[in-house]
Design a protein around this motif. Structure first.
Motif, short mmCIF file in Angstrom:
data_model
loop_
_atom_site.label_atom_id
_atom_site.label_comp_id
_atom_site.label_asym_id
_atom_site.label_seq_id
_atom_site.Cartn_x
_atom_site.Cartn_y
_atom_site.Cartn_z
N ILE A 19 0.84 -1.20 0.00
CA ILE A 19 0.00 0.00 0.00
C ILE A 19 0.88 1.25 0.00
CG2 ILE A 19 -1.71 1.34 1.30
CD1 ILE A 19 -2.70 -1.44 2.42
N GLY A 20 1.92 1.24 0.83
CA GLY A 20 2.83 2.38 0.90
C GLY A 20 3.46 2.69 -0.45
N LYS A 21 3.91 1.65 -1.15
CA LYS A 21 4.49 1.85 -2.48
C LYS A 21 3.46 2.42 -3.45
CE LYS A 21 8.12 -1.57 -2.19
NZ LYS A 21 8.61 -2.88 -2.61
N GLU A 22 2.23 1.96 -3.33
CA GLU A 22 1.15 2.42 -4.21
C GLU A 22 0.84 3.90 -4.02
OE1 GLU A 22 -2.06 2.16 -6.98
OE2 GLU A 22 -0.47 0.71 -6.58
N ILE A 23 0.82 4.35 -2.76
CA ILE A 23 0.42 5.74 -2.51
C ILE A 23 1.60 6.66 -2.21
CG2 ILE A 23 -1.92 5.10 -1.83
CD1 ILE A 23 -1.16 5.47 1.05
N GLY A 24 2.81 6.11 -2.13
CA GLY A 24 4.00 6.95 -1.99
C GLY A 24 4.38 7.31 -0.58
N VAL A 25 4.10 6.43 0.37
CA VAL A 25 4.52 6.65 1.76
C VAL A 25 5.16 5.38 2.30
CG1 VAL A 25 2.71 8.36 2.20
CG2 VAL A 25 2.29 5.96 2.77
N ASP A 26 5.79 5.47 3.46
CA ASP A 26 6.41 4.33 4.09
C ASP A 26 5.35 3.40 4.67
OD1 ASP A 26 9.19 3.35 4.96
OD2 ASP A 26 8.00 3.22 6.81
N ALA A 27 5.67 2.12 4.74
CA ALA A 27 4.74 1.13 5.30
C ALA A 27 4.35 1.49 6.73
CB ALA A 27 5.36 -0.25 5.26
N SER A 28 5.28 2.04 7.50
CA SER A 28 4.96 2.39 8.88
C SER A 28 3.93 3.52 8.94
CB SER A 28 6.21 2.77 9.66
OG SER A 28 6.79 3.95 9.13
N THR A 29 3.97 4.42 7.97
CA THR A 29 2.98 5.50 7.90
C THR A 29 1.60 4.93 7.63
OG1 THR A 29 4.66 7.04 7.08
CG2 THR A 29 2.36 7.64 6.69
N VAL A 30 1.54 3.95 6.73
CA VAL A 30 0.28 3.29 6.42
C VAL A 30 -0.25 2.58 7.67
CG1 VAL A 30 -0.85 1.47 5.06
CG2 VAL A 30 0.83 2.98 3.98
N ALA A 31 0.62 1.82 8.33
CA ALA A 31 0.20 1.07 9.52
C ALA A 31 -0.32 2.00 10.61
CB ALA A 31 1.37 0.24 10.05
N LYS A 32 0.36 3.11 10.84
CA LYS A 32 -0.09 4.06 11.87
C LYS A 32 -1.45 4.64 11.52
CE LYS A 32 4.59 5.39 13.07
NZ LYS A 32 5.62 6.40 12.87
#
Length: 87
Positions: A54-67
């Protein structure tokens, strides 16, 4: 910048200062807007995407997505092994 800081044993702010002096433009920071959180939630729950994907898809880090997902009340799945790990 975080990865460069880790690689060279520097603080992230030091790396940022060096890059700024060298004229390197920073990428624009992507904010997890309500719409992006909604999309990330859909991908995570309905499509079973990982936070990394998801992070790669929207341009953020995986940890940002998880938070963002946790703040939105999404029940998180246990982490999965990365490709190449032996089971």
């Amino acid at each position: 910048m975080v990865k460069l800081a880790e690689q060279y044993g520097l603080h992230r702010n030091t790396v940022e200062a060096h890059l700024r002096r060298a004229g390197v433009a920073k990428r624009p920071m992507v904010k997890m807007t309500p719409r992006l959180v909604e999309r990330a939630t859909e991908l995570y729950i309905e499509e079973f995407w990982t936070t990394a994907r998801i992070g790669k898809e929207i341009g953020v880090d995986a940890s940002t997505v998880a938070k963002a997902l946790k703040r939105a009340g999404v029940k998180m799945r246990p982490p999965v092994a990365e490709h190449g790990d032996s089971a």
